[in-house]
Design a protein around this motif. Structure first.
Motif, mmCIF file in Angstrom:
data_model
loop_
_atom_site.group_PDB
_atom_site.id
_atom_site.type_symbol
_atom_site.label_atom_id
_atom_site.label_comp_id
_atom_site.label_asym_id
_atom_site.label_seq_id
_atom_site.Cartn_x
_atom_site.Cartn_y
_atom_site.Cartn_z
ATOM 1 N N ILE A 1 0.838 -1.199 0.000
ATOM 2 C CA ILE A 1 0.000 0.000 0.000
ATOM 3 C C ILE A 1 0.877 1.253 0.000
ATOM 4 C CG2 ILE A 1 -1.743 1.313 1.290
ATOM 5 C CD1 ILE A 1 -2.777 -1.325 2.405
ATOM 6 N N ASN A 2 0.526 2.219 -0.816
ATOM 7 C CA ASN A 2 1.268 3.484 -0.860
ATOM 8 C C ASN A 2 1.274 4.147 0.514
ATOM 9 O OD1 ASN A 2 1.800 3.248 -3.593
ATOM 10 N ND2 ASN A 2 -0.010 4.423 -4.193
ATOM 11 N N ASP A 3 2.376 4.815 0.833
ATOM 12 C CA ASP A 3 2.569 5.559 2.090
ATOM 13 C C ASP A 3 2.866 4.671 3.282
ATOM 14 O OD1 ASP A 3 2.159 8.162 1.024
ATOM 15 O OD2 ASP A 3 -0.009 7.852 1.088
ATOM 16 N N VAL A 4 2.877 3.352 3.109
ATOM 17 C CA VAL A 4 3.256 2.457 4.210
ATOM 18 C C VAL A 4 4.768 2.404 4.311
ATOM 19 C CG1 VAL A 4 3.272 0.079 5.035
ATOM 20 C CG2 VAL A 4 1.160 1.068 4.143
ATOM 21 N N GLU A 5 5.269 2.705 5.507
ATOM 22 C CA GLU A 5 6.714 2.737 5.727
ATOM 23 C C GLU A 5 7.224 1.440 6.340
ATOM 24 O OE1 GLU A 5 8.572 5.707 8.556
ATOM 25 O OE2 GLU A 5 8.853 6.723 6.628
ATOM 26 N N SER A 6 6.488 0.916 7.307
ATOM 27 C CA SER A 6 6.871 -0.360 7.942
ATOM 28 C C SER A 6 5.639 -1.010 8.543
ATOM 29 C CB SER A 6 7.932 -0.135 9.024
ATOM 30 O OG SER A 6 7.433 0.691 10.054
ATOM 31 N N VAL A 7 5.690 -2.333 8.675
ATOM 32 C CA VAL A 7 4.573 -3.104 9.236
ATOM 33 C C VAL A 7 5.131 -4.093 10.248
ATOM 34 C CG1 VAL A 7 2.587 -4.574 8.753
ATOM 35 C CG2 VAL A 7 3.350 -2.938 7.036
ATOM 36 N N GLU A 8 4.419 -4.273 11.338
ATOM 37 C CA GLU A 8 4.846 -5.213 12.370
ATOM 38 C C GLU A 8 3.622 -5.944 12.904
ATOM 39 O OE1 GLU A 8 8.008 -4.437 15.618
ATOM 40 O OE2 GLU A 8 6.086 -3.998 16.577
ATOM 41 N N THR A 9 3.763 -7.239 13.123
ATOM 42 C CA THR A 9 2.671 -8.001 13.733
ATOM 43 C C THR A 9 3.089 -8.462 15.126
ATOM 44 O OG1 THR A 9 3.456 -10.090 12.793
ATOM 45 C CG2 THR A 9 1.853 -8.825 11.503
ATOM 46 N N ARG A 10 2.092 -8.542 15.996
ATOM 47 C CA ARG A 10 2.328 -9.060 17.345
ATOM 48 C C ARG A 10 1.210 -10.018 17.692
ATOM 49 N NH1 ARG A 10 3.617 -4.798 21.956
ATOM 50 N NH2 ARG A 10 4.021 -6.775 23.029
ATOM 51 N N GLU A 11 1.596 -11.133 18.248
ATOM 52 C CA GLU A 11 0.585 -12.070 18.722
ATOM 53 C C GLU A 11 -0.041 -11.522 20.003
ATOM 54 O OE1 GLU A 11 1.781 -16.071 19.145
ATOM 55 O OE2 GLU A 11 2.086 -16.390 16.992
ATOM 56 N N ALA A 12 -1.297 -11.871 20.188
ATOM 57 C CA ALA A 12 -2.030 -11.379 21.365
ATOM 58 C C ALA A 12 -3.109 -12.380 21.723
ATOM 59 C CB ALA A 12 -2.642 -10.005 21.070
ATOM 60 N N LEU A 13 -3.719 -12.158 22.858
ATOM 61 C CA LEU A 13 -4.879 -12.943 23.285
ATOM 62 C C LEU A 13 -6.036 -11.966 23.451
ATOM 63 C CD1 LEU A 13 -3.130 -15.137 26.010
ATOM 64 C CD2 LEU A 13 -3.716 -15.823 23.673
ATOM 65 N N LEU A 14 -7.138 -12.237 22.781
ATOM 66 C CA LEU A 14 -8.274 -11.314 22.829
ATOM 67 C C LEU A 14 -9.463 -11.998 23.485
ATOM 68 C CD1 LEU A 14 -9.213 -8.675 20.295
ATOM 69 C CD2 LEU A 14 -11.045 -10.059 21.238
ATOM 70 N N LEU A 15 -9.951 -11.400 24.564
ATOM 71 C CA LEU A 15 -11.082 -11.954 25.302
ATOM 72 C C LEU A 15 -12.205 -10.926 25.361
ATOM 73 C CD1 LEU A 15 -9.193 -13.599 28.312
ATOM 74 C CD2 LEU A 15 -10.010 -14.711 26.230
ATOM 75 N N GLN A 16 -13.425 -11.400 25.269
ATOM 76 C CA GLN A 16 -14.589 -10.528 25.356
ATOM 77 C C GLN A 16 -15.323 -10.826 26.647
ATOM 78 O OE1 GLN A 16 -16.895 -10.174 21.670
ATOM 79 N NE2 GLN A 16 -15.273 -11.289 20.610
ATOM 80 N N GLY A 17 -15.206 -9.902 27.599
ATOM 81 C CA GLY A 17 -15.812 -10.098 28.912
ATOM 82 C C GLY A 17 -15.957 -8.787 29.644
ATOM 83 N N SER A 18 -15.807 -8.822 30.979
ATOM 84 C CA SER A 18 -16.018 -7.619 31.787
ATOM 85 C C SER A 18 -15.028 -7.583 32.938
ATOM 86 C CB SER A 18 -17.447 -7.588 32.321
ATOM 87 O OG SER A 18 -17.678 -8.686 33.185
#
Length: 776
Positions: A79-96
């Protein structure tokens, strides 16, 4: 110049208390003015600086790992204007989790704090240093929600609890607040691995951070990423960019700054009226001395300069004191903004803001004082020596003693009231300003802390009691069961989706019938009803110059349809970048769409938790997840309640101070002018208490009249004023309640404070002696 200084110094010495009172009013105005400017000018700059310091990404995307494909990264890099990209693993929970003693339903994304990365760094603000296998680092904004270091942070997902010990608080520029609907928690390596093992594959997520050539390009890049992922994801997905994040995190500071500046201008206007009153009074008191000065050769301009110079000096000194004093209040604002944003505002000395305040205040005082005093130039020395034209005027004798019925004290009060015209005008205008300030504070407090329905309706699209995530919406058994419950007002499906308009990612709100919604967010036109109609957000209306009746092309994946615009809607959460579509309209671009989020509106929300348990027990297989929205909304309100309480207390304190100071100046002037009259009255038998009461009662009708008119005007225009303030939040439709009992209470309180203050200040009459007046 030395001669001007001598004359000005004489005026200051003679009326020292008056100038001090004038200076106090200016200090109050300057404190608010400077705080407002600091908020408006610097909080956003501080946010930008920290964004760069922490190498925060310009776009950020979170999706479930089951939806993630490695080629997404390669496509984003192209994509134009993208300088760098980084991914990170995570844990996503839906709660309270607990938030101000209530349950807050908000997604948590858990990151491995020890994982090496270059984008979206965090800053540990404070920590215990006692790291354990249950340690967690949470957002700084939770420190204002009842959490302290060493406390247990419990996140509940469908009755399963995940508990952590808070080892520290952090600043996270992206996910550190609730404005994006996602809050981060950072876990040390051991804690993260333990949670990952406990939650399994279903909780695994991937966060994609993108750095662009400029922050401004983030919006375009984010839209292209959304277009790339459109229709390919089945699980949770969040995509946003720098500007949207900044707007959500800085908007409260901008609003508070605007309120402070507005009230500073009101207090400044009051101070200008005071200077006008005092200069006119000084001219009357010193008119013979001015005649002597003119006879000795002083010009009108020289006398004018000596008259206004004390006000200019007081303006400069008061401005400097107010600017310095405001920095002692800055920590309170820092606390308010951190509690709402999770970003710590580090404010140093701002010479520019201080210079603007000093220039504006001194320039206004100089101009206004000169315009008031310039009539001295036209005054002839001989007329001034005779006491001015007024000394030879024959005024009507109002309330003649021999004809007017009533006690002597009452008649004297009436006479005094009609002979103090300029003081009456000043008091009248002051009471209108004071009533406006008091009713504004009372209205804000009532609608945020007492009955928050109008406030909530202005900030959210819908105010449901419960949201159920349903597995199969085509099976109507659950919906029929819910609607048959006597405590249910309404139940309907209301989903959110992402669509594209002109290659921009747009939030879409979808339901069968918008007329059944509890909250109508349409501020112009009407909501869509048919499959070829759409209502458009306020920001899209402005940016695309749209009008009702225009055609708008909406894309989803490779599908595109034209819709007719029927109205415009407000949405704080999406910053006005949104649309409303009926279910049939949305299916034209996404034929595979299935309803999922079922909103339930209860008559009695005190039994919300019990009703959720009942539904889950009976329809556990059909209900994928549930949210107690009533408690979540109440939790979200706590921060706003704190802000409104502090703001209202500040405004009320200033209004009381204005009443006391103005009454002090007015009554002191009356006593100076009528010193001989009071002495004669004492000589013929009036007691000090009678004269004090006469003075206070003479002001009471003007106080009551100004208060009543101020109350009526404030009541009629308050919603318009508040609507203009809330425009900063993107709210174009608001209906705050202005309770009549509150208006009456403020009116009664103002009149009571004014009357008893008058009695207190009028005690100076006690010092007047008939003997001293004769022997002077």
């Amino acid at each position: 110049m030395k001669q001007y200084g001598i004359l000005a110094a004489r005026n200051i010495r003679k009326n020292m208390s008056q100038y001090i009172s004038f200076g106090i009013i200016l200090i109050l105005a300057v404190v608010m003015f400077h705080l407002g400017l600091l908020s408006q000018l610097n909080f956003s700059k501080s946010f930008d600086k920290k964004w760069e310091d922490y190498h925060s990404p310009d776009t950020f995307t979170v999706m479930m790992k089951s939806d993630y494909q490695p080629n997404y990264l390669d496509e984003i890099k192209k994509i134009n204007d993208v300088e760098s990209v980084e991914t990170r693993e995570a844990l996503l929970l839906q709660g309270s989790f607990k938030f101000h003693d209530n349950a807050m339903d908000l997604e948590n994304v858990f990151f491995n704090k020890d994982e090496s990365h270059s984008l979206n760094e965090i800053q540990v603000v404070e920590k215990t240093g006692n790291q354990t296998e249950q340690s967690a680092y949470v957002s700084q904004y939770l420190s204002y929600a009842g959490y302290k270091l060493g406390d247990t942070y419990t996140y509940t997902v469908e009755k399963k609890e995940y508990s952590f010990i808070i080892d520290g608080f952090v600043e996270d520029m992206v996910y550190g607040g609730q404005s994006l609907g996602l809050v981060s928690v950072y876990l040390p390596e051991k804690s993260y691995q333990a949670l990952q093992k406990e939650t399994g594959e279903e909780a695994k997520a991937v966060s994609i951070f993108t750095k662009c050539k400029t922050k401004e390009a983030g919006k375009t890049v984010s839209s292209k990423i959304a277009d790339l992922l459109m229709g390919k994801l089945s699980g949770y997905y969040k995509n946003s960019y720098f500007e949207a994040c900044k707007n959500g995190r800085t908007i409260t500071a901008n609003m508070i700054g605007a309120i402070f500046i507005a009230f500073a201008l009101i207090v400044l206007v009051v101070s200008l009226l005071v200077s006008n009153f005092r200069i006119n009074s000084s001219i009357e008191e010193e008119i013979k001395n001015m005649g002597v000065l003119k006879a000795l050769g002083y010009t009108g301009n020289q006398i004018i300069l000596s008259m206004i110079m004390p006000y200019i000096v007081v303006g400069i000194v008061a401005s400097l004191i107010g600017i310095i004093a405001s920095y002692f209040v800055v920590p309170v604002l820092q606390m308010i903004y951190t509690a709402q944003t999770g970003v710590i505002w580090e404010q140093g000395i701002d010479v520019v803001a201080g210079g603007i305040v000093l220039f504006v205040v001194v320039a206004l005082i100089t101009a206004f004082s000169y315009l008031t005093a310039r009539k001295i130039r036209r005054m002839a020395a001989i007329i001034a020596l005779r006491g001015g034209k007024e000394a030879h005027d024959f005024k009507k004798n109002h309330f003649p003693m021999e004809e007017t019925k009533g006690t002597v004290s009452f008649i004297m009060s009436c006479k005094m009231m009609l002979t103090n015209g300029k003081q009456n005008v000043l008091l009248f205008l002051l009471l209108i300003a004071v009533m406006f300030a008091g009713i504004f504070a009372g209205t804000m407090f009532y609608n945020i802390s007492v009955d928050a329905n109008a406030f909530i309706n202005a900030l959210v699209e819908t105010k449901q009691s419960i949201t159920l995530n349903v597995a199969n919406s085509e099976d109507t058994q659950l919906l029929d069961k819910i609607k048959s419950n006597s405590n249910v007002k309404e139940a309907l499906y209301y989903d959110g989706a992402s669509v594209m308009i002109d290659k921009e990612n747009i939030a879409a709100f979808i339901t069968d019938d918008f007329s059944k919604m509890d909250n109508d967010i349409c501020y112009k036109g009407r909501n869509p009803e048919h499959a070829n109609e759409v209502a458009v957000g306020s920001e899209l209306e402005k940016s695309h110059n749209l009008k009702i009746g225009d055609k708008l092309t909406i894309n989803y994946g490779t599908n595109a349809e034209d819709y007719m615009i029927t109205g415009f809607i407000q949405s704080v959460d999406s910053n006005g970048v949104c649309v409303e579509l009926t279910t049939s309209a949305y299916k034209k671009i996404d034929p595979e769409y299935k309803k999922q989020a079922l909103n339930i509106y209860l008559k009695d929300e005190s039994v919300t938790s019990e009703y959720i348990d009942e539904l889950t027990k009976e329809y556990g297989g059909q209900i994928l997840s549930s949210v107690n929205a009533a408690k979540s909304i109440e939790s979200s309100l706590q921060t706003f309640k704190m802000i409104s309480g502090i703001l209202c207390a500040f405004i009320i304190g200033i209004t009381i101070a204005m009443i006391l100071i103005i009454l002090y100046m007015v009554i002191k002037t009356i006593i100076i002018r009528k010193k001989v009259d009071f002495g004669i009255a004492k000589a013929i038998g009036f007691t000090t208490n009678q004269l004090i009461l006469q003075t206070a009662v003479s002001l009471l009708p003007i106080v009551c009249l100004g208060g009543v008119i101020g109350a009526i005007v404030s009541y009629l225009c308050m919603n318009s004023v508040i609507a203009n303030v809330f425009h900063l939040l993107g709210v174009l439709k608001i209906g705050f309640i202005v309770p009549v009992p509150m208006v009456v209470l403020v009116l009664a309180a103002v009149i009571a404070v004014a009357f008893f203050s008058s009695l207190l200040v009028s005690r100076r009459i006690k010092k007047i002696s008939a003997y001293e007046l004769i022997t002077e």
